[in-house]
Design an enzyme around this catalytic site. Structure first.
Site, PDB file in Angstrom:
ATOM      1  N   GLY A 214      78.177  16.604  11.284  1.00  0.00           N
ATOM      2  CA  GLY A 214      77.535  16.778  12.582  1.00  0.00           C
ATOM      3  C   GLY A 214      77.203  18.208  12.954  1.00  0.00           C
TER       4      GLY A 214
ATOM      5  N   ASN B  33      74.348  19.546  12.558  1.00  0.00           N
ATOM      6  CA  ASN B  33      73.031  19.456  13.207  1.00  0.00           C
ATOM      7  C   ASN B  33      73.126  18.821  14.589  1.00  0.00           C
ATOM      8  OD1 ASN B  33      70.751  20.465  11.393  1.00  0.00           O
ATOM      9  ND2 ASN B  33      72.110  19.351   9.988  1.00  0.00           N
TER      10      ASN B  33
ATOM     11  N   MET C 235      73.311   8.578   6.951  1.00  0.00           N
ATOM     12  CA  MET C 235      73.185   8.317   5.520  1.00  0.00           C
ATOM     13  C   MET C 235      72.840   6.861   5.212  1.00  0.00           C
ATOM     14  SD  MET C 235      73.481  11.354   4.757  1.00  0.00           S
ATOM     15  CE  MET C 235      73.720  11.643   3.010  1.00  0.00           C
TER      16      MET C 235
ATOM     17  N   HIS D  88      65.562  16.408   6.507  1.00  0.00           N
ATOM     18  CA  HIS D  88      65.830  16.339   5.063  1.00  0.00           C
ATOM     19  C   HIS D  88      65.989  17.742   4.487  1.00  0.00           C
ATOM     20  CE1 HIS D  88      66.034  14.590   1.127  1.00  0.00           C
ATOM     21  NE2 HIS D  88      65.206  15.525   0.710  1.00  0.00           N
TER      22      HIS D  88
HETATM   23  C1  GRF Z   1      71.877  17.752   6.488  1.00  0.00           C
HETATM   24  O1  GRF Z   1      71.767  18.621   5.388  1.00  0.00           O
HETATM   25  C2  GRF Z   1      70.688  16.849   6.569  1.00  0.00           C
HETATM   26  O2  GRF Z   1      69.504  17.441   6.110  1.00  0.00           O
HETATM   27  C3  GRF Z   1      71.077  15.719   5.649  1.00  0.00           C
HETATM   28  O3  GRF Z   1      72.454  15.538   5.888  1.00  0.00           O
HETATM   29  C4  GRF Z   1      73.030  16.773   6.294  1.00  0.00           C
HETATM   30  C5  GRF Z   1      73.839  16.553   7.550  1.00  0.00           C
HETATM   31  O4  GRF Z   1      74.666  17.634   7.844  1.00  0.00           O
HETATM   32  N1  GRF Z   1      70.254  14.565   5.886  1.00  0.00           N
HETATM   33  P1  GRF Z   1      75.439  17.673   9.247  1.00  0.00           P
HETATM   34  O5  GRF Z   1      76.262  16.399   9.368  1.00  0.00           O
HETATM   35  O6  GRF Z   1      74.424  17.785  10.336  1.00  0.00           O
HETATM   36  O7  GRF Z   1      76.335  18.878   9.192  1.00  0.00           O
END
Ligand code: GRF
Length: 187
Positions: free
Chosen positions: A13, A15, A89, A108
């Site tokens: 998380g 992001n 995912m 992505h």
């Molecule tokens: C990110 O690298 C995103 O591009 C991919 O999964 C990762 C998630 O990372 N789809 P986080 O959970 O946001 O740290």
């Protein structure tokens, strides 16, 4: 008027945290109305609680099939202007796609159409490209195949490993995703 988004995430998380920080400033005019997570103990869930974002967690195994799980998500969601997949995912099925036509975006960690799938960073390294990057795109029925909205390059150094490249990819993600979401909702 305030716009609303739902964020779907499965794990760390970082992001999600970047989105809560960016949109924590009310002047940006976007509120995160819900986090949807398919692992109830994922670290992103604690981040949502800390940020006072309502959470809906579900275990897909509790449902007969993907359509039933997605119907539960659709029923739990408040009305939102955009669904943001930030490290979710799972491949979305027709139930989710039909509920939010052209209103779901995904992040992505590669420059699509190169290196789709779960291991975009690893695959770019293994191929030996000297530039990879980050993509935000609309979600369609394929795997990382929808219309591209925004991309940002990241150079790959000959000395890079996953451990050195991944943090630079994530830094770019943490800026590109919130700014792209803000731009989409400003239209
Ligand atoms: C990110 O690298 C995103 O591009 C991919 O999964 C990762 C998630 O990372 N789809 P986080 O959970 O946001 O740290």
């Amino acid at each position: 008027m305030m716009k609303t988004i739902a964020v779907f995430a499965s794990g760390t998380g970082s992001n999600f945290a970047a989105l809560t920080e960016f949109f924590g400033d009310e002047r940006r005019g976007v509120r995160i109305a819900m986090l949807v997570c398919d692992h109830k103990d994922a670290p992103v869930v604690a981040k949502a609680h800390a940020a006072n974002v309502p959470v809906f967690t579900l275990n897909y195994r509790d449902y007969a099939n993907k359509a039933a799980a997605e119907a539960a998500i659709v029923a739990a969601l408040p009305p939102v202007d955009l669904v943001v997949l930030a490290g979710f995912m799972r491949i979305l099925g027709p139930t989710m796609l039909a509920a939010f036509p052209q209103r779901i975006v995904n992040l992505h960690p590669a420059l699509l159409p190169s290196f789709p799938g779960r291991t975009g960073i690893e695959d770019a390294l293994a191929y030996g490209v000297r530039v990879t990057g980050v993509t935000v795109h609309y979600v369609d029925a394929g795997v990382d195949s929808g219309t591209i909205i925004a991309q940002e390059p990241v150079r790959v150094l000959p000395t890079d490993s996953f451990a050195t490249l991944a943090p630079r990819i994530h830094q770019v993600e943490h800026i590109l995703l919130p700014t792209t979401v803000a731009a989409l909702l400003a239209d």
